[in-house]
Design a protein around this motif. Sequence first.
Motif, mmCIF file in Angstrom:
data_model
loop_
_atom_site.group_PDB
_atom_site.id
_atom_site.type_symbol
_atom_site.label_atom_id
_atom_site.label_comp_id
_atom_site.label_asym_id
_atom_site.label_seq_id
_atom_site.Cartn_x
_atom_site.Cartn_y
_atom_site.Cartn_z
ATOM 1 N N SER A 1 -9.844 10.487 -12.795
ATOM 2 C CA SER A 1 -8.383 10.564 -12.820
ATOM 3 C C SER A 1 -7.924 11.761 -13.621
ATOM 4 N N GLU A 2 -8.689 12.099 -14.669
ATOM 5 C CA GLU A 2 -8.329 13.235 -15.503
ATOM 6 C C GLU A 2 -8.444 14.524 -14.717
ATOM 7 N N LEU A 3 -9.477 14.604 -13.868
ATOM 8 C CA LEU A 3 -9.690 15.814 -13.072
ATOM 9 C C LEU A 3 -8.532 16.002 -12.109
ATOM 10 N N HIS A 4 -8.093 14.895 -11.507
ATOM 11 C CA HIS A 4 -6.977 14.990 -10.564
ATOM 12 C C HIS A 4 -5.762 15.537 -11.266
ATOM 13 N N GLN B 1 -3.524 3.743 -19.896
ATOM 14 C CA GLN B 1 -2.093 3.671 -20.165
ATOM 15 C C GLN B 1 -1.291 3.586 -18.869
ATOM 16 N N GLN B 2 -1.667 4.452 -17.914
ATOM 17 C CA GLN B 2 -0.990 4.461 -16.608
ATOM 18 C C GLN B 2 -1.061 3.094 -15.957
ATOM 19 N N GLN B 3 -2.287 2.549 -15.890
ATOM 20 C CA GLN B 3 -2.493 1.280 -15.207
ATOM 21 C C GLN B 3 -1.761 0.142 -15.897
ATOM 22 N N VAL B 4 -1.790 0.170 -17.222
ATOM 23 C CA VAL B 4 -1.097 -0.887 -17.963
ATOM 24 C C VAL B 4 0.401 -0.805 -17.712
ATOM 25 N N LEU B 5 0.962 0.399 -17.768
ATOM 26 C CA LEU B 5 2.399 0.560 -17.549
ATOM 27 C C LEU B 5 2.784 0.102 -16.148
ATOM 28 N N LYS B 6 1.902 0.423 -15.184
ATOM 29 C CA LYS B 6 2.160 -0.009 -13.813
ATOM 30 C C LYS B 6 2.249 -1.528 -13.758
ATOM 31 N N ILE C 1 -13.214 4.053 -19.414
ATOM 32 C CA ILE C 1 -11.973 4.535 -18.806
ATOM 33 C C ILE C 1 -11.267 5.431 -19.809
ATOM 34 N N THR C 2 -10.594 6.464 -19.316
ATOM 35 C CA THR C 2 -9.861 7.311 -20.263
ATOM 36 C C THR C 2 -8.627 6.552 -20.759
#
Lengths: 386, 252
Positions: free
Chosen positions: B241-244, B125-130, B119-120
């Motif tokens: 997710s990076e591409l998006h 980071q996004q998922q953890v913050l969520k 995972i990037t």
Amino acid sequence: MDRFSWTTGLLELGETLVVQQRGVRLSDGEEKVKFDSGVLLLSTHRLIWRDQKNHECCIAVPLSQIVFIEEQAAGIGKSAKIVVHLHPASSNKEPGPFQSSKYSYIKLSFKEHGQIEFYRRLSEEITQRRWESMPTGQAMQVNKDSQAGRIRAVGIVGIERKLEEKRKETDKNISEAFEDLSKLMEKAKEMVELSKSIANKIKEKQGDITEDETIRFKSYLLSMGIANPVTRETYGSGTEYHMQLAKQLAGILQTPLEEQGGIMSLTEVYCLVNRARGLELLSPEDLVNACKMLEPLKLPLRLRIFDSGVMVIELQSHNEEEMVAAALETVSEKGSLTADEFAKLVGMSVLLAKERLLLAEKMGHLCRDDSVEGLRFYPNLFLTQS
Amino acid sequence: MHRRGVGAGAIARRKLTEAKYKERGTVLAEDQLAQMSRQLETFRTHLQAFASRHKQEIRRSPEFRLHFQHMCAAIGVDPLASGKGFWAELLGVGDFYYELGVQIIEVCLALRHRNGGLITLEELQQQVLKGRGKFAQDVSADDLLRAIRKLKVLGSGFGIIPVGGTVLVQSVPAELSMDHTVLLQLAEKKGFVTVSEIRDSLNWETERAKQALEHLLKEGMAWLDAQAPAEPQFWLPALFSELHAQDGAAGP
């Protein structure tokens, strides 16, 4: 002067400050008014004047109201001035200090100089008309009643000032924090030096140090987070703390292990234990060091490390090799299984399912078929049917 | 009357002196340990004073945490070594990172079936913050990396792989060789890679490229698009997710 409105002096979203000048007096046409000594601010959208003595007294006029401006040079006893000619006030103008005026221009007297620069900047802004391309946020809704509006403006200016003070205080706190941190680290460094010196002494004595002293030393190192300079082993497995921890773990993990088929990965254990604790969590190293003590302390659990490096906790009563026999049956029933499929069937984590299948393969019970579709295990017919 | 020299008496006296020196040696270490014990107590008091003034700062400010970590590293101290250490106990640094560790493990576990255990750092980071919710403290990339480095010791394959513009976090015990890592880096730009690209940019023979790609496929870290126009494309779900994000930036 009737084109002016009361304001908080706060800049709107999208509005930028261009220049400001102290010591400016406002005049209504040729007549002096009470706005005698203030700071004149030019933004991309407005001309704002704030009383130097009474900060809550703050008025502004939109630059769009300006028709043209003129310079008036200074004379003997007279400050340089800018004359600002204005459109009539619009009907929906916010309340200001004057309801009416017989002049269509105002004068800005620069008692403390700055007129030249201000004139230059004001000309620029009027020419560029930046307010047209940078829409600001909602203008403050002030009551029709100018008195109430003024009180509201006062409140907000007060808040703004408090925020500014808080920002300054936070900055001060942070720089204090950094300073204090430096001093603290100086002292920590002394501890590190001392531990090195003791470690050297221990090396010199070559085993004359008692068991007791070793344990004490290790626990001191643990407290400070210093790696053991003698053995380079991580943070003293074998300290009193880790032994106690091992005993605690044996208590906590008994039931979960039984529920999970007698085996759990160390990451699962880490999450389980720390979620249960809530506070004063274990570090990963604490957990590993405690688990290393399980077997020496003859507790009913043990730490096992697979070839892949995966670490698990097993019940002493658990026999992975026996589980392999059961796995073989399962795989035979289905013909073949991947780790994912096996995990789902048996109700295990994929990680541990894979380890079991690999162990079965190692013991000769299963064969692998490694293709791009995945790793699939078959009963080892070579063994059974030979 | 004292007389130095040989004789049973002298030998005995020498033995006694030697024994006394040995004893002294032990006493010396004792002294130093006692000294260390005292200094530890003093240090603890200083740390306590520091904590009472600045503990909030550690939890609140990623910049301050970073600075703190750097200073510890500079003097040879690991504040995250043990939950029993002074740092964890008094400053609460430990709880912050160890809890983060739990959250990282849970996110990686939840997404493993999709990305094969890669995972990037951004997506992590996004998922953890969520997961932490609206009112939790900010978590920086550095915080995550430190927590992940600590998780390595648990043996389940946590690792960090730099790939050009970002960092991939591995959370499965799969063996990734240099060849595999290089492919990941090559794929980072577009999210996928083809055999021709590998031959052209890396100068590998087809066989070597295929082997490395197959390994990634088997581990579930790469997906095969056999329907692609020119030739099969090997996509990395970890980079989706990076591409998006890139698409978003390039908007209308």
